[in-house]
Design a protein around this motif. Sequence first.
Motif, PDB file in Angstrom:
ATOM      1  N   GLU A 448      -2.118  -9.218   4.360  1.00 30.25           N
ATOM      2  CA  GLU A 448      -1.244  -8.878   3.241  1.00 30.25           C
ATOM      3  C   GLU A 448      -2.064  -8.671   1.976  1.00 30.25           C
ATOM      4  O   GLU A 448      -1.708  -7.861   1.116  1.00 30.25           O
ATOM      5  CB  GLU A 448      -0.210  -9.982   3.028  1.00 30.25           C
ATOM      6  CG  GLU A 448       0.775 -10.141   4.176  1.00 30.25           C
ATOM      7  CD  GLU A 448       1.779 -11.243   3.905  1.00 30.25           C
ATOM      8  OE1 GLU A 448       1.692 -11.887   2.830  1.00 30.25           O
ATOM      9  OE2 GLU A 448       2.652 -11.468   4.759  1.00 30.25           O
ATOM     10  N   THR A 449      -3.156  -9.440   1.864  1.00 27.32           N
ATOM     11  CA  THR A 449      -4.003  -9.361   0.671  1.00 27.32           C
ATOM     12  C   THR A 449      -5.464  -9.301   1.098  1.00 27.32           C
ATOM     13  O   THR A 449      -5.831  -9.737   2.191  1.00 27.32           O
ATOM     14  CB  THR A 449      -3.814 -10.576  -0.250  1.00 27.32           C
ATOM     15  OG1 THR A 449      -4.159 -11.772   0.472  1.00 27.32           O
ATOM     16  CG2 THR A 449      -2.389 -10.666  -0.747  1.00 27.32           C
ATOM     17  N   ARG A 460      -6.475  -6.493  -3.383  1.00 22.68           N
ATOM     18  CA  ARG A 460      -5.483  -5.625  -2.765  1.00 22.68           C
ATOM     19  C   ARG A 460      -4.290  -6.468  -2.334  1.00 22.68           C
ATOM     20  O   ARG A 460      -4.429  -7.520  -1.728  1.00 22.68           O
ATOM     21  CB  ARG A 460      -6.086  -4.959  -1.513  1.00 22.68           C
ATOM     22  CG  ARG A 460      -7.046  -3.810  -1.777  1.00 22.68           C
ATOM     23  CD  ARG A 460      -6.320  -2.507  -2.018  1.00 22.68           C
ATOM     24  NE  ARG A 460      -5.375  -2.194  -0.951  1.00 22.68           N
ATOM     25  CZ  ARG A 460      -5.697  -1.587   0.198  1.00 22.68           C
ATOM     26  NH1 ARG A 460      -6.941  -1.190   0.406  1.00 22.68           N
ATOM     27  NH2 ARG A 460      -4.767  -1.346   1.107  1.00 22.68           N
ATOM     28  N   GLN A 461      -3.104  -5.989  -2.642  1.00 25.29           N
ATOM     29  CA  GLN A 461      -1.862  -6.551  -2.109  1.00 25.29           C
ATOM     30  C   GLN A 461      -1.072  -5.365  -1.585  1.00 25.29           C
ATOM     31  O   GLN A 461      -0.494  -4.597  -2.356  1.00 25.29           O
ATOM     32  CB  GLN A 461      -1.057  -7.291  -3.179  1.00 25.29           C
ATOM     33  CG  GLN A 461       0.203  -7.961  -2.629  1.00 25.29           C
ATOM     34  CD  GLN A 461       1.046  -8.558  -3.736  1.00 25.29           C
ATOM     35  OE1 GLN A 461       1.352  -7.888  -4.725  1.00 25.29           O
ATOM     36  NE2 GLN A 461       1.406  -9.817  -3.590  1.00 25.29           N
ATOM     37  N   LEU A 522      -0.813  -9.882  -9.855  1.00 21.76           N
ATOM     38  CA  LEU A 522      -2.045  -9.803  -9.075  1.00 21.76           C
ATOM     39  C   LEU A 522      -3.154 -10.658  -9.678  1.00 21.76           C
ATOM     40  O   LEU A 522      -3.954 -11.249  -8.953  1.00 21.76           O
ATOM     41  CB  LEU A 522      -2.488  -8.347  -8.953  1.00 21.76           C
ATOM     42  CG  LEU A 522      -1.574  -7.447  -8.125  1.00 21.76           C
ATOM     43  CD1 LEU A 522      -2.102  -6.023  -8.091  1.00 21.76           C
ATOM     44  CD2 LEU A 522      -1.428  -7.992  -6.705  1.00 21.76           C
ATOM     45  N   LEU A 525      -2.384 -14.148  -8.545  1.00 21.05           N
ATOM     46  CA  LEU A 525      -2.672 -14.302  -7.121  1.00 21.05           C
ATOM     47  C   LEU A 525      -4.171 -14.416  -6.878  1.00 21.05           C
ATOM     48  O   LEU A 525      -4.623 -15.269  -6.104  1.00 21.05           O
ATOM     49  CB  LEU A 525      -2.105 -13.104  -6.357  1.00 21.05           C
ATOM     50  CG  LEU A 525      -2.336 -13.099  -4.844  1.00 21.05           C
ATOM     51  CD1 LEU A 525      -1.714 -14.333  -4.201  1.00 21.05           C
ATOM     52  CD2 LEU A 525      -1.766 -11.825  -4.227  1.00 21.05           C
TER      53      LEU A 525
END
Length: 536
Positions: A448-449, A460-461, A522, A525
């Motif tokens: 997912e990431t 990246r997500q 992001l 995260l």
Amino acid sequence: MFCLFFFHNNKRSKWLYAGTAMKSSPALFFATFAAFVFGVSATAHAASKPNIIILYADDLGYGDVGCYGATAVHTPNIDRLAKEGLRFTDGHAAAATCTPSRYAILTGEYAWRKPGTNILPGDAALIIDPQRTTLPSMLKGAGYATCAIGKWHLGLGTKDTPVNWNGDIKPGPHEIGFDYSFILPATGDRVPCVYVENGRVLNLDPKDPIEVSYQHKVGNEPTGKENPDLLKMQYSHGHDATIVNGVSRIGWMSGGKAAIWNDQEMSDTLAKKAVTFIEQHKDQPFFIYFATHDIHVPRLPHPRFAGKTPLGPRGDVIDEVDDAFGQVVAALDRLKIADNTIVIVSSDNGPVVDDGYKDDAVQKLDGHKPAGPFRGGKYTSWEGGTREPFIVRWPGHVKPGVSDALVCQVDFLASFAALTGQTLPEDAAPDSMNVLPALLGESKTGRETLIEQGGPLSIRQGLWKLIVAQKAPPKKPMALEDHDRPVRDTGAGGGLQLFNLAEDIGEKKNLAEQQPDKVKELQALLEKMRAAGRTR
């Protein structure tokens, strides 16, 4: 009762593998079950423990291969593997440079978590702790014969005990799980320019000891800086120290004349070592980490490849690395073990054109796009830095096709642990995800990431990507598509940069100002993942 016992005692990795096996083949599931519980059946042993070969190119770009769109080079062997296997369009190295990518693939840990894992000098100490679980040590524990061939660049020896090039060289590949190793200590453009086989310099004459320094000149060998007239290939930046085989390198070296490698024969030498290992271990599970030197500088192709492409030496060594991979695949066919062998093709980072030598690579690009549709390349935070050719072939198990699942080389450790029924210690492979269903083509989704290590980190997500800001802007403007190192567009210094790759694969439109909430999401995260010390 037996099923309850099996799942209880083999925990997460074996549960995941059993589920995968049941989906792909009920027969494989029950054969695997029998092998785990009763410890019998050579057929079940082979079915649950296929051979694994990682064909790892160096500096090979997404757009440098025929099956990814290249037309100026010839890659029939890689293209065949893509046709017979699963070709990923969103497969990544963990970093945009060599040492951190290699660290991640073997440890299952992002290299940015550990200081001292950037590009190493040729005399660096080993950066992988021999006490930790690694990809080879895990597979060795599963009964595999393990082998490392080619470029190492992860250090040798310790900080307290520097390498003695004239004696036993350790710790090194053996201490982190490889039964056999035949390696370049660092890179082709760094001294010492010798092969190390199982911890000893190959063909070393004790009467001509090797001395290496990265601080000052040693011995009386001419250097590129002092004697440019002796060079058969001029350097463009750096690479001006000791001359070996008519090419000046990074660092100084004296002695070891009988042990010096032949650059033009290197590709064949490494491929033959891989083939020999396959021949010797064809009757047991084996793992080969085949890290070629091509297409890294200096680009000195064998005469049978020189001039074969319009791209100059850089194009010629792409043909050469494809041939080396073909030699390995041909051995599998000849020994009739291809159906029981997983072959993975990828690269340690994106492409670079001028990386220190005047080999006409820039002048002869002529429309060839080494990174394909992506921006950037080696050393950069753009997708071209880590998005690589990424192919998985396992006849009869992986259905041929194309996958857009997000996968990364850092995931091999957890995924192959699941495949072979191994349970990882809780402190092992902190960033490695079990994406086995995606690698086998059973799932259309992978991660997912993903955190990409270029200059600044990026995250990246899904198809959203955020490149975090760096404090200092670049010193001068850089051309968007220029791969020449002195003016490379790295992605650094541009502030926060947000891209929607679904609509902007070339990362040309920064959406950070229009999408502040996504930026904050992001950022948060990324910081959470960094602070946690692990992502799995």
